[in-house]
Design an enzyme around this catalytic site. Sequence first.
Site, PDB file in Angstrom:
ATOM      1  N   CYS A  22       0.839  -1.191   0.000  1.00 21.63           N
ATOM      2  CA  CYS A  22       0.000   0.000   0.000  1.00 21.63           C
ATOM      3  C   CYS A  22       0.880   1.250   0.000  1.00 21.63           C
ATOM      4  O   CYS A  22       2.040   1.204   0.402  1.00 21.63           O
ATOM      5  CB  CYS A  22      -0.921   0.004   1.220  1.00 21.63           C
ATOM      6  SG  CYS A  22      -0.076  -0.163   2.800  1.00 21.63           S
ATOM      7  N   THR A  49       6.413  -4.740   1.865  1.00 21.63           N
ATOM      8  CA  THR A  49       7.105  -4.319   0.648  1.00 21.63           C
ATOM      9  C   THR A  49       6.646  -2.933   0.206  1.00 21.63           C
ATOM     10  O   THR A  49       6.955  -2.521  -0.902  1.00 21.63           O
ATOM     11  CB  THR A  49       6.865  -5.322  -0.502  1.00 21.63           C
ATOM     12  OG1 THR A  49       5.471  -5.346  -0.804  1.00 21.63           O
ATOM     13  CG2 THR A  49       7.355  -6.706  -0.154  1.00 21.63           C
ATOM     14  N   SER A  50       5.913  -2.250   1.059  1.00 17.08           N
ATOM     15  CA  SER A  50       5.373  -0.956   0.638  1.00 17.08           C
ATOM     16  C   SER A  50       6.282   0.193   1.072  1.00 17.08           C
ATOM     17  O   SER A  50       7.160   0.586   0.327  1.00 17.08           O
ATOM     18  CB  SER A  50       3.941  -0.781   1.139  1.00 17.08           C
ATOM     19  OG  SER A  50       3.831  -1.095   2.503  1.00 17.08           O
ATOM     20  N   ARG A  51       6.093   0.705   2.250  1.00 13.27           N
ATOM     21  CA  ARG A  51       6.921   1.775   2.803  1.00 13.27           C
ATOM     22  C   ARG A  51       7.206   1.465   4.261  1.00 13.27           C
ATOM     23  O   ARG A  51       6.378   0.884   4.959  1.00 13.27           O
ATOM     24  CB  ARG A  51       6.212   3.133   2.700  1.00 13.27           C
ATOM     25  CG  ARG A  51       6.047   3.640   1.276  1.00 13.27           C
ATOM     26  CD  ARG A  51       7.409   4.055   0.703  1.00 13.27           C
ATOM     27  NE  ARG A  51       7.288   4.561  -0.646  1.00 13.27           N
ATOM     28  CZ  ARG A  51       7.704   3.898  -1.724  1.00 13.27           C
ATOM     29  NH1 ARG A  51       8.226   2.700  -1.601  1.00 13.27           N
ATOM     30  NH2 ARG A  51       7.596   4.439  -2.914  1.00 13.27           N
ATOM     31  N   ASP A  75      11.255  -5.487   2.976  1.00 17.41           N
ATOM     32  CA  ASP A  75      11.995  -4.970   1.833  1.00 17.41           C
ATOM     33  C   ASP A  75      12.154  -3.461   1.970  1.00 17.41           C
ATOM     34  O   ASP A  75      12.768  -2.820   1.140  1.00 17.41           O
ATOM     35  CB  ASP A  75      11.278  -5.318   0.515  1.00 17.41           C
ATOM     36  CG  ASP A  75      12.084  -4.886  -0.692  1.00 17.41           C
ATOM     37  OD1 ASP A  75      13.278  -5.227  -0.757  1.00 17.41           O
ATOM     38  OD2 ASP A  75      11.534  -4.184  -1.556  1.00 17.41           O
ATOM     39  N   HIS A 112      15.400  -2.622   0.114  1.00 17.42           N
ATOM     40  CA  HIS A 112      14.473  -2.101  -0.886  1.00 17.42           C
ATOM     41  C   HIS A 112      14.904  -2.548  -2.272  1.00 17.42           C
ATOM     42  O   HIS A 112      14.970  -1.772  -3.215  1.00 17.42           O
ATOM     43  CB  HIS A 112      14.379  -0.577  -0.787  1.00 17.42           C
ATOM     44  CG  HIS A 112      13.081  -0.042  -1.309  1.00 17.42           C
ATOM     45  ND1 HIS A 112      11.867  -0.346  -0.740  1.00 17.42           N
ATOM     46  CD2 HIS A 112      12.805   0.764  -2.350  1.00 17.42           C
ATOM     47  CE1 HIS A 112      10.902   0.258  -1.412  1.00 17.42           C
ATOM     48  NE2 HIS A 112      11.444   0.938  -2.393  1.00 17.42           N
TER      49      HIS A 112
END
Length: 153
Positions: A22, A49-51, A75, A112
């Site tokens: 998201c 894996t978003s922020r 990530d 990331h």
Amino acid sequence: MGVEYIPLETLYGESDIITLHCPLNPQTHRLIDEAAVERMKQGVMLINTSRGAVIDTRAVIVGLKSSKIGYLGLDVYEQEGDLFFQDLTGHVIQDDLFVRLLTFPNVLITGHQGFFTAEALSSIAQTTLRNITEFERDGSCPNEVTVELLQSG
């Protein structure tokens, strides 16, 4: 499309695996906080894996220590710019929360880099070129991020 939407409370309590994909906005900032972790199923796998700021790292550490969170995959990390984009070999890492995460054998952190595949980079380049072409042609962009879009997110 075969997808059932459920309230977050239900998702937390019934999911064996929770993955976050998201944007970061006021509604998703610290989406995974202490209260969310408490409502999660025992031993849940949590993947972000978003922020980085979508999770409260302190709350996640508490969840890891109690085994409420059985596995954690990141990530992204909120302060990743200070950690991943330079060689820190031989330096003392000053981020105590990050260092604590590294001590858990059930935590995997990537800098990331989850997007860093040939397919993903090709797709990013194609989308970027398509956006530029459409903007040049008619002044619009199908992937334009607007204030309205962010507020509705």
